[in-house]
Design a protein around this motif. Structure first.
Motif, PDB file in Angstrom:
ATOM      1  N   PHE A 163      10.108   2.993 -14.462  1.00 32.94           N
ATOM      2  CA  PHE A 163       9.769   3.819 -15.622  1.00 32.94           C
ATOM      3  C   PHE A 163       8.696   4.865 -15.329  1.00 32.94           C
ATOM      4  CE2 PHE A 163      11.025  -0.437 -17.349  1.00 32.94           C
ATOM      5  CZ  PHE A 163      12.286  -0.055 -17.775  1.00 32.94           C
ATOM      6  N   ASP A 164       8.467   5.143 -14.033  1.00 31.32           N
ATOM      7  CA  ASP A 164       7.511   6.195 -13.638  1.00 31.32           C
ATOM      8  C   ASP A 164       6.110   5.974 -14.193  1.00 31.32           C
ATOM      9  OD1 ASP A 164       9.400   7.766 -12.174  1.00 31.32           O
ATOM     10  OD2 ASP A 164      10.205   8.502 -14.075  1.00 31.32           O
ATOM     11  N   VAL A 165       5.702   4.714 -14.319  1.00 33.31           N
ATOM     12  CA  VAL A 165       4.354   4.422 -14.816  1.00 33.31           C
ATOM     13  C   VAL A 165       3.332   4.795 -13.748  1.00 33.31           C
ATOM     14  CG1 VAL A 165       2.793   2.601 -15.596  1.00 33.31           C
ATOM     15  CG2 VAL A 165       5.189   2.596 -16.329  1.00 33.31           C
ATOM     16  N   SER A 166       2.282   5.489 -14.141  1.00 38.27           N
ATOM     17  CA  SER A 166       1.262   5.940 -13.197  1.00 38.27           C
ATOM     18  C   SER A 166       0.551   4.770 -12.537  1.00 38.27           C
ATOM     19  CB  SER A 166       0.224   6.813 -13.913  1.00 38.27           C
ATOM     20  OG  SER A 166       0.827   7.972 -14.428  1.00 38.27           O
ATOM     21  N   ASP A 167       0.098   5.021 -11.290  1.00 35.91           N
ATOM     22  CA  ASP A 167      -0.617   3.994 -10.529  1.00 35.91           C
ATOM     23  C   ASP A 167      -2.056   3.913 -11.031  1.00 35.91           C
ATOM     24  OD1 ASP A 167      -1.489   2.176  -8.715  1.00 35.91           O
ATOM     25  OD2 ASP A 167      -1.324   3.476  -6.961  1.00 35.91           O
ATOM     26  N   ASP A 168      -2.208   3.323 -12.207  1.00 35.55           N
ATOM     27  CA  ASP A 168      -3.511   3.178 -12.854  1.00 35.55           C
ATOM     28  C   ASP A 168      -3.511   1.839 -13.583  1.00 35.55           C
ATOM     29  OD1 ASP A 168      -5.063   3.456 -15.589  1.00 35.55           O
ATOM     30  OD2 ASP A 168      -6.007   4.864 -14.194  1.00 35.55           O
ATOM     31  N   ASP A 169      -4.517   1.001 -13.315  1.00 36.63           N
ATOM     32  CA  ASP A 169      -4.505  -0.362 -13.850  1.00 36.63           C
ATOM     33  C   ASP A 169      -4.436  -0.389 -15.367  1.00 36.63           C
ATOM     34  OD1 ASP A 169      -4.529  -1.449 -11.347  1.00 36.63           O
ATOM     35  OD2 ASP A 169      -6.670  -1.931 -11.324  1.00 36.63           O
ATOM     36  N   THR A 203      10.946  -3.389   0.169  1.00 37.40           N
ATOM     37  CA  THR A 203      12.266  -2.850   0.494  1.00 37.40           C
ATOM     38  C   THR A 203      13.227  -3.403  -0.540  1.00 37.40           C
ATOM     39  OG1 THR A 203      11.754  -2.801   2.859  1.00 37.40           O
ATOM     40  CG2 THR A 203      14.075  -2.690   2.235  1.00 37.40           C
ATOM     41  N   PRO A 204      13.665  -2.583  -1.493  1.00 38.35           N
ATOM     42  CA  PRO A 204      14.422  -3.120  -2.626  1.00 38.35           C
ATOM     43  C   PRO A 204      15.839  -3.552  -2.240  1.00 38.35           C
ATOM     44  CG  PRO A 204      14.333  -0.732  -2.733  1.00 38.35           C
ATOM     45  CD  PRO A 204      13.442  -1.132  -1.598  1.00 38.35           C
ATOM     46  N   SER A 205      16.376  -4.472  -3.023  1.00 48.65           N
ATOM     47  CA  SER A 205      17.767  -4.912  -2.844  1.00 48.65           C
ATOM     48  C   SER A 205      18.452  -4.854  -4.206  1.00 48.65           C
ATOM     49  CB  SER A 205      17.812  -6.326  -2.260  1.00 48.65           C
ATOM     50  OG  SER A 205      17.010  -7.217  -3.020  1.00 48.65           O
ATOM     51  N   CYS A 206      18.496  -3.651  -4.759  1.00 49.44           N
ATOM     52  CA  CYS A 206      18.955  -3.443  -6.132  1.00 49.44           C
ATOM     53  C   CYS A 206      20.355  -3.989  -6.372  1.00 49.44           C
ATOM     54  CB  CYS A 206      18.931  -1.953  -6.466  1.00 49.44           C
ATOM     55  SG  CYS A 206      17.443  -1.084  -5.947  1.00 49.44           S
ATOM     56  N   ASP A 207      21.303  -3.580  -5.552  1.00 49.22           N
ATOM     57  CA  ASP A 207      22.684  -3.992  -5.771  1.00 49.22           C
ATOM     58  C   ASP A 207      22.915  -5.436  -5.349  1.00 49.22           C
ATOM     59  OD1 ASP A 207      23.444  -1.476  -6.787  1.00 49.22           O
ATOM     60  OD2 ASP A 207      23.709  -0.693  -4.753  1.00 49.22           O
ATOM     61  N   GLU A 208      22.328  -5.804  -4.218  1.00 50.76           N
ATOM     62  CA  GLU A 208      22.517  -7.168  -3.722  1.00 50.76           C
ATOM     63  C   GLU A 208      22.004  -8.200  -4.715  1.00 50.76           C
ATOM     64  OE1 GLU A 208      21.577  -4.503  -0.129  1.00 50.76           O
ATOM     65  OE2 GLU A 208      21.089  -4.653  -2.258  1.00 50.76           O
ATOM     66  N   ALA A 209      20.858  -7.924  -5.331  1.00 49.21           N
ATOM     67  CA  ALA A 209      20.269  -8.861  -6.294  1.00 49.21           C
ATOM     68  C   ALA A 209      20.783  -8.639  -7.706  1.00 49.21           C
ATOM     69  CB  ALA A 209      18.743  -8.741  -6.272  1.00 49.21           C
ATOM     70  N   GLY A 210      21.648  -7.644  -7.882  1.00 49.03           N
ATOM     71  CA  GLY A 210      22.187  -7.364  -9.216  1.00 49.03           C
ATOM     72  C   GLY A 210      21.119  -6.965 -10.202  1.00 49.03           C
ATOM     73  N   CYS A 211      20.183  -6.088  -9.785  1.00 48.13           N
ATOM     74  CA  CYS A 211      19.076  -5.701 -10.665  1.00 48.13           C
ATOM     75  C   CYS A 211      19.605  -5.267 -12.032  1.00 48.13           C
ATOM     76  CB  CYS A 211      18.270  -4.572 -10.044  1.00 48.13           C
ATOM     77  SG  CYS A 211      16.994  -3.923 -11.156  1.00 48.13           S
ATOM     78  N   PRO A 212      19.092  -5.864 -13.107  1.00 42.84           N
ATOM     79  CA  PRO A 212      19.612  -5.553 -14.448  1.00 42.84           C
ATOM     80  C   PRO A 212      19.131  -4.231 -15.005  1.00 42.84           C
ATOM     81  CG  PRO A 212      17.784  -7.076 -14.620  1.00 42.84           C
ATOM     82  CD  PRO A 212      18.041  -6.895 -13.144  1.00 42.84           C
ATOM     83  N   TRP A 213      18.211  -3.566 -14.305  1.00 40.74           N
ATOM     84  CA  TRP A 213      17.650  -2.322 -14.817  1.00 40.74           C
ATOM     85  C   TRP A 213      18.154  -1.091 -14.084  1.00 40.74           C
ATOM     86  CZ3 TRP A 213      11.767  -3.709 -15.775  1.00 40.74           C
ATOM     87  CH2 TRP A 213      11.683  -4.481 -16.955  1.00 40.74           C
ATOM     88  N   ARG A 214      19.203  -1.227 -13.296  1.00 45.27           N
ATOM     89  CA  ARG A 214      19.666  -0.083 -12.512  1.00 45.27           C
ATOM     90  C   ARG A 214      20.047   1.118 -13.386  1.00 45.27           C
ATOM     91  NH1 ARG A 214      24.008  -3.373  -9.071  1.00 45.27           N
ATOM     92  NH2 ARG A 214      23.853  -4.629 -10.984  1.00 45.27           N
ATOM     93  N   GLU A 215      20.624   0.872 -14.529  1.00 49.32           N
ATOM     94  CA  GLU A 215      21.068   2.013 -15.345  1.00 49.32           C
ATOM     95  C   GLU A 215      19.910   2.786 -15.965  1.00 49.32           C
ATOM     96  OE1 GLU A 215      22.669   1.103 -19.464  1.00 49.32           O
ATOM     97  OE2 GLU A 215      22.964  -0.855 -18.494  1.00 49.32           O
ATOM     98  N   TRP A 216      18.730   2.187 -16.004  1.00 54.78           N
ATOM     99  CA  TRP A 216      17.565   2.872 -16.580  1.00 54.78           C
ATOM    100  C   TRP A 216      16.553   3.287 -15.512  1.00 54.78           C
ATOM    101  CZ3 TRP A 216      19.006  -2.018 -18.785  1.00 54.78           C
ATOM    102  CH2 TRP A 216      19.706  -1.908 -19.997  1.00 54.78           C
ATOM    103  N   CYS A 217      16.703   2.804 -14.291  1.00 56.97           N
ATOM    104  CA  CYS A 217      15.651   2.914 -13.272  1.00 56.97           C
ATOM    105  C   CYS A 217      15.598   4.301 -12.639  1.00 56.97           C
ATOM    106  CB  CYS A 217      15.876   1.863 -12.194  1.00 56.97           C
ATOM    107  SG  CYS A 217      14.665   1.922 -10.856  1.00 56.97           S
ATOM    108  N   SER A 218      14.423   4.933 -12.705  1.00 55.74           N
ATOM    109  CA  SER A 218      14.238   6.262 -12.128  1.00 55.74           C
ATOM    110  C   SER A 218      14.405   6.230 -10.613  1.00 55.74           C
ATOM    111  CB  SER A 218      12.843   6.795 -12.472  1.00 55.74           C
ATOM    112  OG  SER A 218      12.703   6.988 -13.852  1.00 55.74           O
ATOM    113  N   TYR A 220      16.158   4.111  -8.790  1.00 56.18           N
ATOM    114  CA  TYR A 220      17.556   3.888  -8.434  1.00 56.18           C
ATOM    115  C   TYR A 220      18.359   5.180  -8.582  1.00 56.18           C
ATOM    116  CZ  TYR A 220      22.059   1.452  -8.131  1.00 56.18           C
ATOM    117  OH  TYR A 220      23.315   1.020  -7.747  1.00 56.18           O
ATOM    118  N   GLU A 221      18.023   5.953  -9.591  1.00 53.38           N
ATOM    119  CA  GLU A 221      18.733   7.214  -9.821  1.00 53.38           C
ATOM    120  C   GLU A 221      18.409   8.247  -8.758  1.00 53.38           C
ATOM    121  OE1 GLU A 221      19.302  10.620 -13.316  1.00 53.38           O
ATOM    122  OE2 GLU A 221      17.843   9.006 -13.561  1.00 53.38           O
ATOM    123  N   SER A 222      17.124   8.306  -8.376  1.00 53.65           N
ATOM    124  CA  SER A 222      16.685   9.350  -7.450  1.00 53.65           C
ATOM    125  C   SER A 222      16.768   8.939  -5.991  1.00 53.65           C
ATOM    126  CB  SER A 222      15.237   9.742  -7.761  1.00 53.65           C
ATOM    127  OG  SER A 222      14.360   8.661  -7.459  1.00 53.65           O
ATOM    128  N   GLY A 223      16.766   7.644  -5.728  1.00 57.77           N
ATOM    129  CA  GLY A 223      16.737   7.164  -4.354  1.00 57.77           C
ATOM    130  C   GLY A 223      15.346   7.151  -3.752  1.00 57.77           C
TER     131      GLY A 223
END
Length: 309
Positions: A163-169, A203-218, A220-223
């Motif tokens: 979700f492109d959240v900034s790197d800020d605690d 090192t992500p494994s989006c497809d292998e792990a069946g990530c449920p957020w792929r359709e919303w993930c920035s 995953y969309e951009s690579g």
């Protein structure tokens, strides 16, 4: 927007409920089966949380089961000899020995200050010795379903990528809280940490792990799977932590030892006047003495160490 204003944080997807349910369904369908995920006993969960701090889960599993077999309740842990608890911690290489001391003291607090009943909120749980905000929130979430959103390294990585959240605690905390559904901290915090642990790793494994957020993930969309830097655990081999542990293990076998008797038993290269000699060993003992794990007698020109009982 002026030059000094930060760009606005991106919003979550409009179908936020679908995002939430997708993650929960993914987790409930299949996840790593750790035994502390099958209990809502706050004592058992606290033990798992303390053991898991900077320790591989494979080592934690055996240690957790053995620890609870030996001290199955806070009453039995509080009544135990602290040296035995610290010795157990060292035997299983569970990291800093003062965690064992604090866990022992926390058990005594539960028995004496709370009549054997665990406090339930993150704020109350932080009154226990050695329990900081993260651990308190984890116990409140997993034992009482009454916690805030957990924000650890895995969760930060997920939010940053998805979700492109900034790197800020502070922003991570706010976004994690806004994403978590009300009244579901137990399953939610388990699920989002699982996502970061098995699908959205460095090192992500989006497809292998069946990530449920792929359709919303920035990402995953951009690579672009850039993520905040992940702190590395300092090497245990040859570290001060390792030798502190060896001191504890050695003193378990002896009533007491003088410096030049103790030194060769914890380092093969111990030399009284060398780099790893009396001065170095005396420093280790001072640290352990400050942590109330050993007693040191410095009378009559000798330094004698014994495990604190």
């Amino acid at each position: 927007m002026t030059e000094t204003e930060a760009p606005p944080e991106p919003a979550f997807p409009d179908d936020l409920e679908a995002v939430r349910e997708a993650l929960i369904e993914w987790y409930e369908d299949d996840h790593r089966d750790f035994p502390w995920r099958r209990t809502d006993d706050p004592y058992e969960i606290l033990v798992s949380e303390v053991m898991s701090q900077q320790t591989q889960l494979g080592r934690v599993l055996e240690a957790w089961e053995e620890f609870l077999e030996r001290w199955p309740t806070t009453a039995e842990l509080a009544a135990a000899d602290r040296a035995d608890v610290v010795g157990f911690w060292t035997d299983y290489s569970l990291g800093y020995n003062n965690r064992a001391k604090y866990l022992h003291e926390a058990a005594a607090q539960v028995e004496t200050d709370y009549d054997g009943e665990f406090p339930e909120t993150p704020e109350e749980l932080q009154e226990l010795m050695g329990v900081g905000p993260y651990t308190a929130n984890a116990v409140a979430s997993f034992a009482f379903n009454d916690g805030d959103a957990v924000v650890d390294t895995n969760v930060k990585r997920v939010l940053y990528r998805a979700f492109d959240v900034s790197d800020d605690d502070a922003i991570f905390e706010a976004k994690a809280s806004g994403l978590m559904p009300d009244g579901r901290s137990r399953v939610w915090n388990n699920a989002i940490m699982e996502l970061g642990g098995v699908a959205c790793e460095q090192t992500p494994s989006c497809d292998e792990a069946g990530c449920p957020w792929r359709e919303w993930c920035s990402a995953y969309e951009s690579g672009d799977f850039t993520a905040p830097d992940v702190p590395t655990q300092p090497s245990f081999e040859g570290s001060r932590r390792q030798f502190r542990g060896r001191v504890i293990s050695t003193l378990k076998e002896y009533d007491e030892l003088e410096l030049d008797e103790l030194g060769p038993r914890i380092r093969v290269d111990y030399a009284p006047d060398g780099e790893y000699g009396r001065e170095w060993l005396a420093g280790l003992l001072t640290d352990l003495e400050d942590d109330e794990l050993v007693d040191v007698d410095r009378s009559d020109g000798e330094v004698v160490a014994r495990l604190r009982r």
